[in-house]
Design a protein around this motif. Sequence first.
Motif, PDB file in Angstrom:
ATOM      1  N   HIS A 171      -6.610  10.777  -1.842  1.00 20.71           N
ATOM      2  CA  HIS A 171      -7.687  10.529  -1.034  1.00 20.71           C
ATOM      3  C   HIS A 171      -8.159   9.084  -1.518  1.00 20.71           C
ATOM      4  CE1 HIS A 171      -9.596  10.433  -5.527  1.00 20.71           C
ATOM      5  NE2 HIS A 171     -10.315   9.392  -5.095  1.00 20.71           N
ATOM      6  N   ILE A 172      -8.431   8.398  -0.109  1.00 22.51           N
ATOM      7  CA  ILE A 172      -9.105   7.168  -0.545  1.00 22.51           C
ATOM      8  C   ILE A 172     -10.676   6.269  -1.325  1.00 22.51           C
ATOM      9  CG2 ILE A 172     -10.549   5.474   1.318  1.00 22.51           C
ATOM     10  CD1 ILE A 172      -9.074   7.009   3.471  1.00 22.51           C
ATOM     11  N   THR A 173      -9.583   5.479  -1.800  1.00 20.48           N
ATOM     12  CA  THR A 173     -10.897   4.853  -2.531  1.00 20.48           C
ATOM     13  C   THR A 173     -11.639   3.706  -2.389  1.00 20.48           C
ATOM     14  OG1 THR A 173      -9.346   3.135  -2.908  1.00 20.48           O
ATOM     15  CG2 THR A 173      -8.897   5.890  -4.284  1.00 20.48           C
ATOM     16  N   PRO A 174     -12.935   3.845  -2.520  1.00 18.65           N
ATOM     17  CA  PRO A 174     -14.082   2.145  -1.637  1.00 18.65           C
ATOM     18  C   PRO A 174     -13.387   1.487  -2.379  1.00 18.65           C
ATOM     19  CG  PRO A 174     -15.294   4.280  -3.515  1.00 18.65           C
ATOM     20  CD  PRO A 174     -13.571   4.169  -3.661  1.00 18.65           C
ATOM     21  N   ALA A 175     -13.641   0.429  -1.047  1.00 19.76           N
ATOM     22  CA  ALA A 175     -13.163  -1.301  -1.237  1.00 19.76           C
ATOM     23  C   ALA A 175     -14.079  -1.877  -2.602  1.00 19.76           C
ATOM     24  CB  ALA A 175     -13.685  -1.896   0.080  1.00 19.76           C
ATOM     25  N   GLN A 176     -13.599  -2.438  -2.959  1.00 25.52           N
ATOM     26  CA  GLN A 176     -13.384  -3.607  -3.926  1.00 25.52           C
ATOM     27  C   GLN A 176     -13.852  -4.494  -3.830  1.00 25.52           C
ATOM     28  OE1 GLN A 176     -10.542  -2.588  -7.533  1.00 25.52           O
ATOM     29  NE2 GLN A 176     -10.338  -1.076  -6.919  1.00 25.52           N
ATOM     30  N   GLY A 177     -15.050  -5.308  -4.365  1.00 26.24           N
ATOM     31  CA  GLY A 177     -15.255  -6.839  -4.311  1.00 26.24           C
ATOM     32  C   GLY A 177     -16.283  -6.902  -2.472  1.00 26.24           C
ATOM     33  N   SER A 178     -16.371  -7.157  -2.303  1.00 29.52           N
ATOM     34  CA  SER A 178     -17.405  -7.853  -1.055  1.00 29.52           C
ATOM     35  C   SER A 178     -17.203  -7.721  -0.084  1.00 29.52           C
ATOM     36  CB  SER A 178     -17.801  -9.037  -0.639  1.00 29.52           C
ATOM     37  OG  SER A 178     -16.560 -10.169  -0.997  1.00 29.52           O
ATOM     38  N   ASP A 179     -15.466  -7.334   0.632  1.00 29.27           N
ATOM     39  CA  ASP A 179     -15.264  -6.924   1.518  1.00 29.27           C
ATOM     40  C   ASP A 179     -14.978  -5.154   2.115  1.00 29.27           C
ATOM     41  OD1 ASP A 179     -13.359  -6.226   4.445  1.00 29.27           O
ATOM     42  OD2 ASP A 179     -11.701  -7.753   2.554  1.00 29.27           O
ATOM     43  N   PRO A 180     -15.317  -5.185   2.523  1.00 27.06           N
ATOM     44  CA  PRO A 180     -15.622  -3.285   3.447  1.00 27.06           C
ATOM     45  C   PRO A 180     -13.913  -2.578   4.096  1.00 27.06           C
ATOM     46  CG  PRO A 180     -17.050  -4.625   4.676  1.00 27.06           C
ATOM     47  CD  PRO A 180     -16.493  -5.649   3.725  1.00 27.06           C
ATOM     48  N   ASN A 181     -13.450  -3.633   4.069  1.00 27.25           N
ATOM     49  CA  ASN A 181     -12.010  -3.295   4.763  1.00 27.25           C
ATOM     50  C   ASN A 181     -11.176  -3.399   3.428  1.00 27.25           C
ATOM     51  OD1 ASN A 181     -10.362  -3.410   7.555  1.00 27.25           O
ATOM     52  ND2 ASN A 181      -9.270  -5.081   6.885  1.00 27.25           N
ATOM     53  N   ALA A 182     -10.985  -3.407   2.446  1.00 28.82           N
ATOM     54  CA  ALA A 182     -10.601  -3.373   1.433  1.00 28.82           C
ATOM     55  C   ALA A 182      -9.799  -2.479   1.573  1.00 28.82           C
ATOM     56  CB  ALA A 182     -10.428  -4.733   0.640  1.00 28.82           C
ATOM     57  N   ILE A 183     -10.020  -1.066   2.013  1.00 27.22           N
ATOM     58  CA  ILE A 183     -10.255   0.138   0.479  1.00 27.22           C
ATOM     59  C   ILE A 183      -8.299   1.023   0.023  1.00 27.22           C
ATOM     60  CG2 ILE A 183     -12.471   1.204   2.573  1.00 27.22           C
ATOM     61  CD1 ILE A 183      -9.518   2.494   3.802  1.00 27.22           C
ATOM     62  N   GLY A 184      -8.859   1.252  -0.396  1.00 29.91           N
ATOM     63  CA  GLY A 184      -6.803   1.723  -1.422  1.00 29.91           C
ATOM     64  C   GLY A 184      -6.871   3.055  -1.143  1.00 29.91           C
ATOM     65  N   TRP A 185      -6.466   3.898  -1.577  1.00 28.58           N
ATOM     66  CA  TRP A 185      -5.984   5.595  -2.379  1.00 28.58           C
ATOM     67  C   TRP A 185      -5.395   5.526  -3.360  1.00 28.58           C
ATOM     68  CZ3 TRP A 185      -0.831   6.894  -2.501  1.00 28.58           C
ATOM     69  CH2 TRP A 185      -0.214   5.965  -2.399  1.00 28.58           C
ATOM     70  N   ILE A 186      -5.143   6.663  -3.520  1.00 27.47           N
ATOM     71  CA  ILE A 186      -4.440   7.473  -5.207  1.00 27.47           C
ATOM     72  C   ILE A 186      -4.766   8.627  -5.074  1.00 27.47           C
ATOM     73  CG2 ILE A 186      -7.066   8.126  -5.816  1.00 27.47           C
ATOM     74  CD1 ILE A 186      -6.226   7.088  -8.564  1.00 27.47           C
ATOM     75  N   TYR A 187      -3.526   9.134  -5.641  1.00 30.49           N
ATOM     76  CA  TYR A 187      -2.984  10.691  -6.413  1.00 30.49           C
ATOM     77  C   TYR A 187      -3.667  11.349  -6.215  1.00 30.49           C
ATOM     78  CZ  TYR A 187       1.520   9.945  -4.014  1.00 30.49           C
ATOM     79  OH  TYR A 187       2.916   9.529  -3.099  1.00 30.49           O
ATOM     80  N   ASP A 188      -3.975  12.329  -6.053  1.00 32.92           N
ATOM     81  CA  ASP A 188      -4.792  13.131  -7.375  1.00 32.92           C
ATOM     82  C   ASP A 188      -4.564  13.727  -8.363  1.00 32.92           C
ATOM     83  OD1 ASP A 188      -7.305  13.206  -5.740  1.00 32.92           O
ATOM     84  OD2 ASP A 188      -6.640  14.329  -4.041  1.00 32.92           O
ATOM     85  N   ARG A 189      -2.457  14.513  -7.535  1.00 31.03           N
ATOM     86  CA  ARG A 189      -1.534  14.047  -8.384  1.00 31.03           C
ATOM     87  C   ARG A 189      -0.389  14.690  -7.834  1.00 31.03           C
ATOM     88  NH1 ARG A 189      -3.639  19.492  -7.705  1.00 31.03           N
ATOM     89  NH2 ARG A 189      -1.940  21.231  -6.173  1.00 31.03           N
ATOM     90  N   LEU A 190       0.761  14.207  -8.212  1.00 27.84           N
ATOM     91  CA  LEU A 190       2.144  14.050  -7.647  1.00 27.84           C
ATOM     92  C   LEU A 190       2.667  15.206  -7.196  1.00 27.84           C
ATOM     93  CD1 LEU A 190       3.743  10.872  -9.953  1.00 27.84           C
ATOM     94  CD2 LEU A 190       2.726  10.860  -7.717  1.00 27.84           C
ATOM     95  N   PRO A 191       3.196  14.716  -5.688  1.00 32.26           N
ATOM     96  CA  PRO A 191       4.215  16.175  -5.630  1.00 32.26           C
ATOM     97  C   PRO A 191       4.660  16.714  -6.467  1.00 32.26           C
ATOM     98  CG  PRO A 191       3.735  14.213  -4.085  1.00 32.26           C
ATOM     99  CD  PRO A 191       3.599  13.738  -5.524  1.00 32.26           C
ATOM    100  N   GLY A 192       5.393  17.955  -6.212  1.00 27.78           N
ATOM    101  CA  GLY A 192       6.711  18.839  -7.219  1.00 27.78           C
ATOM    102  C   GLY A 192       7.842  18.109  -6.920  1.00 27.78           C
ATOM    103  N   PRO A 193       8.759  18.548  -7.565  1.00 26.84           N
ATOM    104  CA  PRO A 193       9.747  18.257  -7.788  1.00 26.84           C
ATOM    105  C   PRO A 193      10.379  18.767  -6.060  1.00 26.84           C
ATOM    106  CG  PRO A 193       9.646  20.308  -8.886  1.00 26.84           C
ATOM    107  CD  PRO A 193       8.635  20.236  -8.687  1.00 26.84           C
ATOM    108  N   GLY A 194      11.676  17.498  -5.852  1.00 28.51           N
ATOM    109  CA  GLY A 194      12.466  18.080  -4.112  1.00 28.51           C
ATOM    110  C   GLY A 194      11.479  17.622  -3.342  1.00 28.51           C
ATOM    111  N   VAL A 195      10.720  17.520  -3.297  1.00 29.07           N
ATOM    112  CA  VAL A 195      10.192  16.228  -2.679  1.00 29.07           C
ATOM    113  C   VAL A 195      10.048  14.406  -2.270  1.00 29.07           C
ATOM    114  CG1 VAL A 195       7.907  15.253  -1.305  1.00 29.07           C
ATOM    115  CG2 VAL A 195       8.015  17.716  -2.646  1.00 29.07           C
ATOM    116  N   ASP A 196      10.656  14.086  -1.668  1.00 29.34           N
ATOM    117  CA  ASP A 196      10.557  12.742  -1.545  1.00 29.34           C
ATOM    118  C   ASP A 196       9.787  11.844  -1.281  1.00 29.34           C
ATOM    119  OD1 ASP A 196      12.484  10.712  -0.338  1.00 29.34           O
ATOM    120  OD2 ASP A 196      14.043  11.191   0.542  1.00 29.34           O
ATOM    121  N   ILE A 197       9.239  11.683  -2.022  1.00 33.14           N
ATOM    122  CA  ILE A 197       7.759  10.542  -1.992  1.00 33.14           C
ATOM    123  C   ILE A 197       8.130   9.321  -1.784  1.00 33.14           C
ATOM    124  CG2 ILE A 197       6.188   9.327  -3.709  1.00 33.14           C
ATOM    125  CD1 ILE A 197       7.135  11.339  -5.604  1.00 33.14           C
ATOM    126  N   GLN A 198       8.737   8.185  -1.678  1.00 30.48           N
ATOM    127  CA  GLN A 198       9.201   7.628  -1.180  1.00 30.48           C
ATOM    128  C   GLN A 198       9.089   7.316   0.186  1.00 30.48           C
ATOM    129  OE1 GLN A 198      12.338   5.164  -2.570  1.00 30.48           O
ATOM    130  NE2 GLN A 198      12.428   3.349  -1.200  1.00 30.48           N
TER     131      GLN A 198
END
Length: 220
Positions: A171-198
Motif C-alpha cells: 500500500h502507498i505511504t504518505p509523503a514525508q516532509g513538505s513535498d506531497p509528491n514524495a510518496i512511497g509504498w510498503i509491503y503488508d507482507r512479502l509474497p509466498g515462495p515461488g514468486v519472482d519478486i525482483q
Amino acid sequence: MTHSAPLTTAPYTTGGRGPLARAAALGMAVLTGCCLLTACGSGSGSARTDAAVGDAASLITLAAGTATASPSDKAATDAGVQLRLDSSPEEVTRARMGYATCLKAHRAPSTIKTTGVATSADEAAQKAAEKACAGKRPLLPPEMDPRTNPHYADAVRVQVKCMKDHGFKVHITPAQGSDPNAIGWIYDRLPGPGVDIQKVQDDCRARGFGGGAAVGPAPE
C-alpha cells in the motif's frame, strides 16, 4: 519495508540510517550480486528497508547502485554517475561496483568494519570516504526522483497498482516532509515462495516510470 522516493536517493528514504549503515547496505548488495528491491515502490531514491521484511527485497535495488564508473561512462560527473531509465543491468552494476570499490580504497568503515558499534571516528571516516568518492556515486534517473519529477507520485501509484495486480500485498505511504509528491509504498507482507519478486518489482517500476527496470533505488 517502506519505499519512498529519494538513490542517492531518488525516491526511497532510508529514514534515520547514518552514512555508515547506508554504505554497508550498499556494499552488501554489491557483494551478494543481488539487489532485490530496495526501493520497492518508487522509481528512484533511497530505500527504507525493514530488517525482517525488507532485507531480501532491498538487496536487489542496492546492488544496482554501487560501483565504479569507467572513464567511458559519459554520465560521470563531479556530482556522481547519472543513471538513466534505459541503463542496462551491466551499466548499473558497473556504476555501483565502482562506487563500492572507491569507498573501500578510501577505507570507509562500512567496507572494512563488520562488527561493533560505529563510533564518531567511524562516522567521520565514512563521510570523508563518501566525499572523496562523490564523483563515482550512482545517481538515480531524474524521473525517479520526486524532487525533479513533478509526476513522481503518479508514477508510484501506477507502480503500486501493477504490483497489486500481480497479487502483491502493498500500500502507498504518505509523503514525508513538505513535498506531497514524495510518496512511497510498503509491503503488508512479502509474497509466498515461488514468486519472482525482483522481476515483478522491476517490471512494475518500468511500467510506472516508463523505464528503470534495472535501476532499483539504493540506500540513501
